[in-house]
Design a protein around this motif. Structure first.
Motif, PDB file in Angstrom:
ATOM      1  N   THR A  15      -3.386  -5.859   3.532  1.00  0.00           N
ATOM      2  CA  THR A  15      -2.004  -6.054   3.970  1.00  0.00           C
ATOM      3  C   THR A  15      -1.861  -5.510   5.377  1.00  0.00           C
ATOM      4  O   THR A  15      -2.131  -4.334   5.632  1.00  0.00           O
ATOM      5  N   TYR A  16      -1.436  -6.379   6.305  1.00  0.00           N
ATOM      6  CA  TYR A  16      -1.348  -6.012   7.726  1.00  0.00           C
ATOM      7  C   TYR A  16       0.090  -5.643   8.099  1.00  0.00           C
ATOM      8  O   TYR A  16       1.056  -6.258   7.627  1.00  0.00           O
ATOM      9  N   PHE A  17       0.211  -4.642   8.986  1.00  0.00           N
ATOM     10  CA  PHE A  17       1.521  -4.223   9.492  1.00  0.00           C
ATOM     11  C   PHE A  17       1.438  -4.032  11.006  1.00  0.00           C
ATOM     12  O   PHE A  17       0.541  -3.356  11.500  1.00  0.00           O
ATOM     13  N   ASP A  18       2.386  -4.611  11.736  1.00  0.00           N
ATOM     14  CA  ASP A  18       2.482  -4.345  13.172  1.00  0.00           C
ATOM     15  C   ASP A  18       2.919  -2.910  13.438  1.00  0.00           C
ATOM     16  O   ASP A  18       2.588  -2.334  14.478  1.00  0.00           O
ATOM     17  N   ASP A  19       3.666  -2.341  12.499  1.00  0.00           N
ATOM     18  CA  ASP A  19       4.140  -0.963  12.606  1.00  0.00           C
ATOM     19  C   ASP A  19       3.209  -0.058  11.799  1.00  0.00           C
ATOM     20  O   ASP A  19       3.119  -0.177  10.572  1.00  0.00           O
ATOM     21  N   VAL A  20       2.508   0.841  12.470  1.00  0.00           N
ATOM     22  CA  VAL A  20       1.533   1.687  11.782  1.00  0.00           C
ATOM     23  C   VAL A  20       2.196   2.570  10.735  1.00  0.00           C
ATOM     24  O   VAL A  20       1.579   2.903   9.710  1.00  0.00           O
ATOM     25  N   GLU A  21       3.451   2.952  10.942  1.00  0.00           N
ATOM     26  CA  GLU A  21       4.137   3.796   9.966  1.00  0.00           C
ATOM     27  C   GLU A  21       4.338   3.067   8.636  1.00  0.00           C
ATOM     28  O   GLU A  21       4.306   3.683   7.569  1.00  0.00           O
ATOM     29  N   GLU A  22       4.545   1.766   8.665  1.00  0.00           N
ATOM     30  CA  GLU A  22       4.679   0.990   7.437  1.00  0.00           C
ATOM     31  C   GLU A  22       3.349   0.958   6.683  1.00  0.00           C
ATOM     32  O   GLU A  22       3.323   1.029   5.446  1.00  0.00           O
ATOM     33  N   ALA A  23       2.252   0.862   7.424  1.00  0.00           N
ATOM     34  CA  ALA A  23       0.928   0.892   6.796  1.00  0.00           C
ATOM     35  C   ALA A  23       0.676   2.250   6.150  1.00  0.00           C
ATOM     36  O   ALA A  23       0.164   2.335   5.028  1.00  0.00           O
ATOM     37  N   ILE A  24       1.037   3.307   6.854  1.00  0.00           N
ATOM     38  CA  ILE A  24       0.866   4.657   6.308  1.00  0.00           C
ATOM     39  C   ILE A  24       1.670   4.829   5.031  1.00  0.00           C
ATOM     40  O   ILE A  24       1.190   5.386   4.036  1.00  0.00           O
ATOM     41  N   ALA A  25       2.903   4.325   5.021  1.00  0.00           N
ATOM     42  CA  ALA A  25       3.762   4.460   3.845  1.00  0.00           C
ATOM     43  C   ALA A  25       3.145   3.766   2.626  1.00  0.00           C
ATOM     44  O   ALA A  25       3.141   4.329   1.516  1.00  0.00           O
ATOM     45  N   LEU A  26       2.605   2.571   2.802  1.00  0.00           N
ATOM     46  CA  LEU A  26       1.966   1.873   1.681  1.00  0.00           C
ATOM     47  C   LEU A  26       0.719   2.608   1.228  1.00  0.00           C
ATOM     48  O   LEU A  26       0.473   2.757   0.024  1.00  0.00           O
ATOM     49  N   HIS A  27      -0.072   3.086   2.176  1.00  0.00           N
ATOM     50  CA  HIS A  27      -1.291   3.820   1.839  1.00  0.00           C
ATOM     51  C   HIS A  27      -0.975   5.079   1.045  1.00  0.00           C
ATOM     52  O   HIS A  27      -1.617   5.359   0.034  1.00  0.00           O
ATOM     53  N   VAL A  28       0.019   5.834   1.484  1.00  0.00           N
ATOM     54  CA  VAL A  28       0.408   7.069   0.782  1.00  0.00           C
ATOM     55  C   VAL A  28       0.887   6.728  -0.628  1.00  0.00           C
ATOM     56  O   VAL A  28       0.567   7.435  -1.598  1.00  0.00           O
ATOM     57  N   SER A  29       1.649   5.649  -0.764  1.00  0.00           N
ATOM     58  CA  SER A  29       2.118   5.216  -2.080  1.00  0.00           C
ATOM     59  C   SER A  29       0.946   4.861  -2.994  1.00  0.00           C
ATOM     60  O   SER A  29       0.918   5.252  -4.170  1.00  0.00           O
ATOM     61  N   ASN A  30      -0.043   4.161  -2.461  1.00  0.00           N
ATOM     62  CA  ASN A  30      -1.222   3.809  -3.262  1.00  0.00           C
ATOM     63  C   ASN A  30      -1.988   5.042  -3.692  1.00  0.00           C
ATOM     64  O   ASN A  30      -2.504   5.106  -4.819  1.00  0.00           O
ATOM     65  N   MET A  31      -2.099   6.023  -2.798  1.00  0.00           N
ATOM     66  CA  MET A  31      -2.812   7.248  -3.123  1.00  0.00           C
ATOM     67  C   MET A  31      -2.107   8.014  -4.231  1.00  0.00           C
ATOM     68  O   MET A  31      -2.754   8.596  -5.123  1.00  0.00           O
ATOM     69  N   LYS A  32      -0.793   8.039  -4.218  1.00  0.00           N
ATOM     70  CA  LYS A  32      -0.040   8.733  -5.256  1.00  0.00           C
ATOM     71  C   LYS A  32      -0.218   8.060  -6.617  1.00  0.00           C
ATOM     72  O   LYS A  32      -0.326   8.717  -7.650  1.00  0.00           O
ATOM     73  N   LYS A  33      -0.280   6.726  -6.604  1.00  0.00           N
ATOM     74  CA  LYS A  33      -0.469   5.990  -7.861  1.00  0.00           C
ATOM     75  C   LYS A  33      -1.842   6.273  -8.463  1.00  0.00           C
ATOM     76  O   LYS A  33      -2.021   6.203  -9.667  1.00  0.00           O
ATOM     77  N   ALA A  34      -2.829   6.570  -7.584  1.00  0.00           N
ATOM     78  CA  ALA A  34      -4.199   6.767  -8.048  1.00  0.00           C
ATOM     79  C   ALA A  34      -4.380   8.122  -8.719  1.00  0.00           C
ATOM     80  O   ALA A  34      -5.367   8.353  -9.419  1.00  0.00           O
ATOM     81  N   LYS A  35      -3.438   9.046  -8.498  1.00  0.00           N
ATOM     82  CA  LYS A  35      -3.593  10.403  -9.043  1.00  0.00           C
ATOM     83  C   LYS A  35      -3.212  10.447 -10.523  1.00  0.00           C
ATOM     84  O   LYS A  35      -2.411   9.672 -10.991  1.00  0.00           O
TER      85      LYS A  35
END
Length: 220
Positions: free
Chosen positions: A200-220
């Motif tokens: 999933t691509y984002f022009d805004d790096v902060e949006e990419a970070i938000a999705l990544h952090v959300s995925n990491m939380k789900k993995a715990k």
């Protein structure tokens, strides 16, 4: 610009095939320093190797306009029985640049001291990364592929790495893999998240970070 067309890559595991890319279509525009984010084992380094041409996809293709670096930080980039200096000279000859100029740059930047003239097989992973980053930054690429290397070394070396990386980004693109969100925010202006073989691509790096952090939380 780099375009992935119907890109698929998988590996066999005891639990079935593990997909790094599953029919991925993505265009990375010019003028982007892209953070490639994903949890451990998602396949970020494999993706860099495919983009660099050092690993083939199962299907699909990668189209790049301009020259692309080898994956900086990837230990397989060098001949282990040659010294760091010999590897640097070998790379200089491959890319048609002056060997002495490139070696002088690497010696000054990587700060390996006498280790520069020792076999790469004797290097720590950090030393190999510093050598790879130094050689890569000494060469002119349209797109730099960087794998965790800007977090190597002490704070002074990290600052030096970030400064030269930003200087190169004034004229080039980059795809950066790092687990450090501080580095992502410092170095990147766009982001892509690799999860379960999808990107999933984002022009805004902060949006990419938000999705990544959300995925990491789900993995715990």
């Amino acid at each position: 610009m780099i375009t992935l067309e119907n890109l698929t890559k998988s590996f066999p595991t005891p639990n079935g095939r593990k997909f790094v890319a599953r029919n991925v279509n993505l265009t990375i525009p010019k003028g982007k320093s892209l953070a490639l984010l994903g949890r451990n084992g998602a396949g970020k380094s494999t993706m860099l190797q495919m983009i660099s041409g050092t690993m083939n996809p199962d299907s699909g293709r990668i189209i790049s306009s301009g020259n692309v670096s080898f994956p900086v930080g990837f230990a397989g980039s060098f001949h282990r029985d040659l010294t760091g200096a010999q590897n640097a000279r070998f790379v200089a000859r491959i890319y048609g640049v002056d060997t002495d100029d490139l070696l002088d740059f690497v010696a000054d930047f990587a700060a390996l001291g006498g280790h520069l003239h020792m076999p790469v097989r004797s290097y720590s992973s950090g030393m190999r990364s510093r050598l790879a980053f130094g050689i890569s930054m000494a060469l002119k690429f349209d797109t730099y592929l960087v794998d965790e290397v800007t977090s190597v070394g002490d704070s002074a070396f990290r600052r030096k790495s970030a400064a030269i990386f930003k200087a190169r980004m004034k004229e080039s693109n980059a795809i950066v893999v790092t687990h450090s969100l501080i580095e992502v925010r410092n170095l990147c202006n766009a982001g892509a998240v690799l999860e379960n073989g999808e990107v999933t691509y984002f022009d805004d790096v902060e949006e990419a970070i938000a999705l990544h952090v959300s995925n990491m939380k789900k993995a715990k």
